[in-house]
Design a protein around this motif. Structure first.
Motif: not given
Ligand code: SAM
Length: 278
Positions: A21, A24, A49, A73, A98, A120
């Motif tokens: 996590q 942005l 995500g 998510e 996932d 992202n």
């Molecule tokens: N989109 C948001 C932003 O740009 O601020 C969050 C980006 S953050 C880099 C990655 C996001 O992916 C987090 O919300 C995290 O919980 C989610 N995530 C992590 N592993 C994941 C998975 N295997 N499947 C789905 N979501 C996932």
């Protein structure tokens, strides 16, 4: 409907490292990403995500009435915040799961229209996730499941995806991505655009899966096997790297010099090698 109409109160959230996590926080970067995606009327968008909705919320503000947005998510706490924030909106649906083993074809519901996927992405799983999405996008190209993808990744991963033969970063990720998609690196994003800040530079890439592949492996799984073996030790010649799959004589018979390294061979040559295996 605005947030106040849905009675949504922002909840504080401590970023979870295990879910990659990095949220942005830079409005101009968010604007540029949404402009690159360019949502239009009737789109079926999928965000991997969504986190704290940094991209989601401004995207919903420009979403047409006849478009839809599915949010996937893994973090249950964030998913329940997203539900509180957006579940009242008929265009939006929230899926807890996932992305690594998610069947994206289930999100198409009853439409023939392909999905537009973006996110992202969590950097700790970015490479396996890209391979999973390539498989989903292309398992049956005629099914046209995904029309385009826009991702934020580590810049190093985007460089590897777009690398040409002969470059230091050219490898399995470059070959398999370019076999299935047109790859367009768009722009870099510095660590300061996130909170917490990642240690590395990021970049946005656009992937356009080919409807008709320009090069055709008889069996894509065999191509993947050849490419994996060829790059298992970059310094080896392909005679040695492919020893268990094909002989030096067989390579010569299809005009491939067994003494060269894998990184010098273009995708057409890998496809030729794969197609020569029975
Ligand atoms: N989109 C948001 C932003 O740009 O601020 C969050 C980006 S953050 C880099 C990655 C996001 O992916 C987090 O919300 C995290 O919980 C989610 N995530 C992590 N592993 C994941 C998975 N295997 N499947 C789905 N979501 C996932």
């Amino acid at each position: 409907m605005t947030d106040s109409e849905s009675n949504y109160q922002p909840v504080s959230h401590t970023a979870r490292k295990r879910f990659g996590q990095n949220f942005l926080q830079d409005a101009s970067v968010i604007y540029n990403i949404l402009r690159a995606i360019g949502p239009s009327s009737g789109d079926h968008l999928v965000e991997i995500g969504p986190g704290q909705a940094a991209l989601t919320k401004p995207l919903i503000e420009q979403l047409a009435e006849n478009s839809s947005l599915k949010l996937l998510e893994i973090d249950r706490d964030l998913a329940s915040q997203l539900t509180a924030q957006f579940a009242h909106d008929d265009r939006v649906s929230i899926h807890i799961g996932d992305a690594l083993d998610f069947d994206f074809t289930t999100l198409r519901e009853n439409t023939d229209k392909p999905l537009r996927v973006f996110g992202n992405l969590p950097y700790n799983i970015s490479t396996p996730l890209i391979f999973h999405l390539l498989e989903q996008a292309t398992v049956n190209p005629a099914a046209n499941v995904i029309s385009d993808m826009h991702f934020m990744l580590q810049r190093e991963v985007v460089d590897r995806m777009a690398a040409p033969p002969g470059s230091k970063t050219y490898g399995r990720l470059s070959i398999m991505t370019q076999y299935y998609c047109q790859v367009e690196p768009l722009f870099d994003v510095p660590p300061e655009a996130f909170t917490p800040q990642p240690k590395v530079m990021s970049a946005i890439v656009r992937l356009l899966p080919y409807k008709d592949l320009p090069l055709k492996a008889d069996q894509p799984k065999v191509l993947d096997k050849v490419v994996r073996a060829a790059f298992s030790q970059r310094r080896k010649t392909i005679r040695n790297g492919l020893r268990d799959l094909i002989s030096a004589e067989q390579l010569e018979a299809i005009n491939v010099d067994p003494g060269v390294r894998a990184e010098t061979l273009d995708i057409a040559t890998f496809v030729n090698i794969a197609n020569s295996l029975k």
